[in-house]
Scaffold this motif. Structure first.
Motif, PDB file in Angstrom:
ATOM      1  N   ARG A   1      -3.406   0.246  -1.973  1.00 25.42           N
ATOM      2  CA  ARG A   1      -3.733   1.541  -1.342  1.00 25.42           C
ATOM      3  C   ARG A   1      -5.239   1.689  -1.170  1.00 25.42           C
ATOM      4  O   ARG A   1      -5.716   2.193  -0.144  1.00 25.42           O
ATOM      5  CB  ARG A   1      -3.163   2.694  -2.166  1.00 25.42           C
ATOM      6  CG  ARG A   1      -1.673   2.869  -2.026  1.00 25.42           C
ATOM      7  CD  ARG A   1      -1.173   4.192  -2.607  1.00 25.42           C
ATOM      8  NE  ARG A   1      -1.719   4.540  -3.894  1.00 25.42           N
ATOM      9  CZ  ARG A   1      -1.199   4.177  -5.073  1.00 25.42           C
ATOM     10  NH1 ARG A   1      -0.110   3.450  -5.119  1.00 25.42           N
ATOM     11  NH2 ARG A   1      -1.766   4.568  -6.204  1.00 25.42           N
ATOM     12  N   GLY A   2      -6.006   1.260  -2.168  1.00 23.48           N
ATOM     13  CA  GLY A   2      -7.465   1.322  -2.063  1.00 23.48           C
ATOM     14  C   GLY A   2      -7.987   0.458  -0.928  1.00 23.48           C
ATOM     15  O   GLY A   2      -8.873   0.870  -0.172  1.00 23.48           O
ATOM     16  N   ILE A   3      -7.436  -0.732  -0.781  1.00 24.81           N
ATOM     17  CA  ILE A   3      -7.835  -1.632   0.313  1.00 24.81           C
ATOM     18  C   ILE A   3      -7.452  -1.011   1.645  1.00 24.81           C
ATOM     19  O   ILE A   3      -8.226  -1.049   2.599  1.00 24.81           O
ATOM     20  CB  ILE A   3      -7.197  -3.017   0.125  1.00 24.81           C
ATOM     21  CG1 ILE A   3      -7.819  -3.728  -1.079  1.00 24.81           C
ATOM     22  CG2 ILE A   3      -7.338  -3.858   1.388  1.00 24.81           C
ATOM     23  CD1 ILE A   3      -7.097  -4.986  -1.509  1.00 24.81           C
ATOM     24  N   ARG A   4      -6.286  -0.445   1.726  1.00 28.35           N
ATOM     25  CA  ARG A   4      -5.814   0.176   2.975  1.00 28.35           C
ATOM     26  C   ARG A   4      -6.719   1.340   3.363  1.00 28.35           C
ATOM     27  O   ARG A   4      -7.057   1.520   4.514  1.00 28.35           O
ATOM     28  CB  ARG A   4      -4.373   0.650   2.772  1.00 28.35           C
ATOM     29  CG  ARG A   4      -3.781   1.352   3.961  1.00 28.35           C
ATOM     30  CD  ARG A   4      -3.365   0.355   5.031  1.00 28.35           C
ATOM     31  NE  ARG A   4      -2.742   1.050   6.121  1.00 28.35           N
ATOM     32  CZ  ARG A   4      -3.370   1.310   7.269  1.00 28.35           C
ATOM     33  NH1 ARG A   4      -4.582   0.887   7.467  1.00 28.35           N
ATOM     34  NH2 ARG A   4      -2.755   1.964   8.218  1.00 28.35           N
ATOM     35  N   GLN A   5      -7.133   2.134   2.377  1.00 26.12           N
ATOM     36  CA  GLN A   5      -7.960   3.312   2.657  1.00 26.12           C
ATOM     37  C   GLN A   5      -9.431   2.972   2.848  1.00 26.12           C
ATOM     38  O   GLN A   5     -10.104   3.573   3.679  1.00 26.12           O
ATOM     39  CB  GLN A   5      -7.838   4.334   1.534  1.00 26.12           C
ATOM     40  CG  GLN A   5      -6.507   5.009   1.473  1.00 26.12           C
ATOM     41  CD  GLN A   5      -6.430   5.971   0.302  1.00 26.12           C
ATOM     42  OE1 GLN A   5      -6.843   5.646  -0.804  1.00 26.12           O
ATOM     43  NE2 GLN A   5      -5.912   7.154   0.563  1.00 26.12           N
TER      44      GLN A   5
ATOM     45  N   ALA B   1       0.835  -1.200   0.000  1.00 24.76           N
ATOM     46  CA  ALA B   1       0.000   0.000   0.000  1.00 24.76           C
ATOM     47  C   ALA B   1       0.872   1.253   0.000  1.00 24.76           C
ATOM     48  O   ALA B   1       0.796   2.098   0.881  1.00 24.76           O
ATOM     49  CB  ALA B   1      -0.945  -0.013   1.194  1.00 24.76           C
ATOM     50  N   VAL B   2       1.722   1.337  -1.010  1.00 23.73           N
ATOM     51  CA  VAL B   2       2.645   2.454  -1.162  1.00 23.73           C
ATOM     52  C   VAL B   2       2.486   3.009  -2.572  1.00 23.73           C
ATOM     53  O   VAL B   2       1.756   2.449  -3.394  1.00 23.73           O
ATOM     54  CB  VAL B   2       4.104   1.995  -0.919  1.00 23.73           C
ATOM     55  CG1 VAL B   2       4.302   1.537   0.510  1.00 23.73           C
ATOM     56  CG2 VAL B   2       4.506   0.898  -1.892  1.00 23.73           C
TER      57      VAL B   2
ATOM     58  N   MET C   1      -0.314  -1.684 -10.641  1.00 24.28           N
ATOM     59  CA  MET C   1      -1.708  -2.061 -10.381  1.00 24.28           C
ATOM     60  C   MET C   1      -1.855  -2.613  -8.953  1.00 24.28           C
ATOM     61  O   MET C   1      -2.791  -2.274  -8.244  1.00 24.28           O
ATOM     62  CB  MET C   1      -2.173  -3.098 -11.405  1.00 24.28           C
ATOM     63  CG  MET C   1      -3.657  -3.432 -11.314  1.00 24.28           C
ATOM     64  SD  MET C   1      -4.069  -4.888 -10.316  1.00 24.28           S
ATOM     65  CE  MET C   1      -3.331  -6.197 -11.220  1.00 24.28           C
ATOM     66  N   ILE C   2      -0.903  -3.429  -8.522  1.00 21.08           N
ATOM     67  CA  ILE C   2      -0.940  -3.987  -7.167  1.00 21.08           C
ATOM     68  C   ILE C   2      -0.872  -2.867  -6.138  1.00 21.08           C
ATOM     69  O   ILE C   2      -1.613  -2.872  -5.153  1.00 21.08           O
ATOM     70  CB  ILE C   2       0.219  -4.991  -6.963  1.00 21.08           C
ATOM     71  CG1 ILE C   2       0.021  -6.220  -7.856  1.00 21.08           C
ATOM     72  CG2 ILE C   2       0.354  -5.393  -5.495  1.00 21.08           C
ATOM     73  CD1 ILE C   2      -1.235  -7.015  -7.561  1.00 21.08           C
TER      74      ILE C   2
ATOM     75  N   ASP D   1      -3.419 -10.177   3.333  1.00 23.10           N
ATOM     76  CA  ASP D   1      -4.245  -9.046   3.766  1.00 23.10           C
ATOM     77  C   ASP D   1      -4.812  -8.227   2.607  1.00 23.10           C
ATOM     78  O   ASP D   1      -5.013  -7.026   2.716  1.00 23.10           O
ATOM     79  CB  ASP D   1      -3.459  -8.156   4.730  1.00 23.10           C
ATOM     80  CG  ASP D   1      -4.299  -7.758   5.934  1.00 23.10           C
ATOM     81  OD1 ASP D   1      -5.428  -8.262   6.069  1.00 23.10           O
ATOM     82  OD2 ASP D   1      -3.831  -6.934   6.736  1.00 23.10           O
ATOM     83  N   PHE D   2      -5.103  -8.914   1.488  1.00 21.41           N
ATOM     84  CA  PHE D   2      -5.731  -8.270   0.344  1.00 21.41           C
ATOM     85  C   PHE D   2      -7.238  -8.551   0.301  1.00 21.41           C
ATOM     86  O   PHE D   2      -7.889  -8.217  -0.671  1.00 21.41           O
ATOM     87  CB  PHE D   2      -5.103  -8.762  -0.972  1.00 21.41           C
ATOM     88  CG  PHE D   2      -3.876  -7.997  -1.381  1.00 21.41           C
ATOM     89  CD1 PHE D   2      -3.959  -6.948  -2.289  1.00 21.41           C
ATOM     90  CD2 PHE D   2      -2.638  -8.328  -0.869  1.00 21.41           C
ATOM     91  CE1 PHE D   2      -2.824  -6.252  -2.675  1.00 21.41           C
ATOM     92  CE2 PHE D   2      -1.503  -7.639  -1.255  1.00 21.41           C
ATOM     93  CZ  PHE D   2      -1.593  -6.594  -2.160  1.00 21.41           C
ATOM     94  N   GLY D   3      -7.790  -9.191   1.333  1.00 18.99           N
ATOM     95  CA  GLY D   3      -9.211  -9.520   1.322  1.00 18.99           C
ATOM     96  C   GLY D   3      -9.525 -10.492   0.208  1.00 18.99           C
ATOM     97  O   GLY D   3      -8.820 -11.479   0.009  1.00 18.99           O
TER      98      GLY D   3
END
Length: 132
Positions: free
Chosen positions: A116-120, A64-65, A110-111, A96-98
């Motif tokens: 970042r979207g998952i983190r936010q 998530a960077v 893309m990853i 931890d990517f759901g």
């Protein structure tokens, strides 16, 4: 007598009820702690793209960077192990990517965007990332 109408569960509430009502907002009564526990920290294992990769020449990195940071991690991994002769990396594991499952050859930019979207935004974004 002044009674309020029954609640959906059939229990009536009186005007002089002295029991406090909990505040459901996330920053009250431990909500922030619960929310922190639900946060995701997506990470991937980068492995040199060689015929017989091993865990000893791979590395876990937080995904998530910014894309450039993830690509820098990949270049650094390859630079530290020139004897392998690898010119690219692949994703050998993820956590931890759901519901989103990164594929070995997925582009790192893309990853990073999905992570970042998952983190936010949490699991909803992970689900969105899995839809075609």
């Amino acid at each position: 007598m002044s009674e309020r109408p029954p609640t959906p569960n059939g229990v009536s509430r009186h005007e002089h009820n002295s029991e406090p009502h909990p505040d459901p907002s996330p920053d009250k009564q431990g909500g922030a702690e619960r929310e922190a526990l639900l946060q995701r920290y997506p990470r991937i294992r980068l492995t040199p793209a060689i015929e017989a990769p091993s865990e000893t020449n791979s590395e876990w990195v937080y995904a998530a960077v910014e894309s450039i940071e993830l690509e820098r991690s990949a270049r650094d991994l390859l630079t530290r192990q020139p004897e392998l002769g690898a010119t690219a990396v692949h994703i050998s594991a993820a956590e931890d990517f759901g519901d989103f499952i990164p594929e070995p050859e997925d582009p790192l930019d893309m990853i990073a965007t999905v992570a970042r979207g998952i983190r936010q935004h949490g699991d909803a974004y992970a689900f969105w990332g899995t839809t075609p």
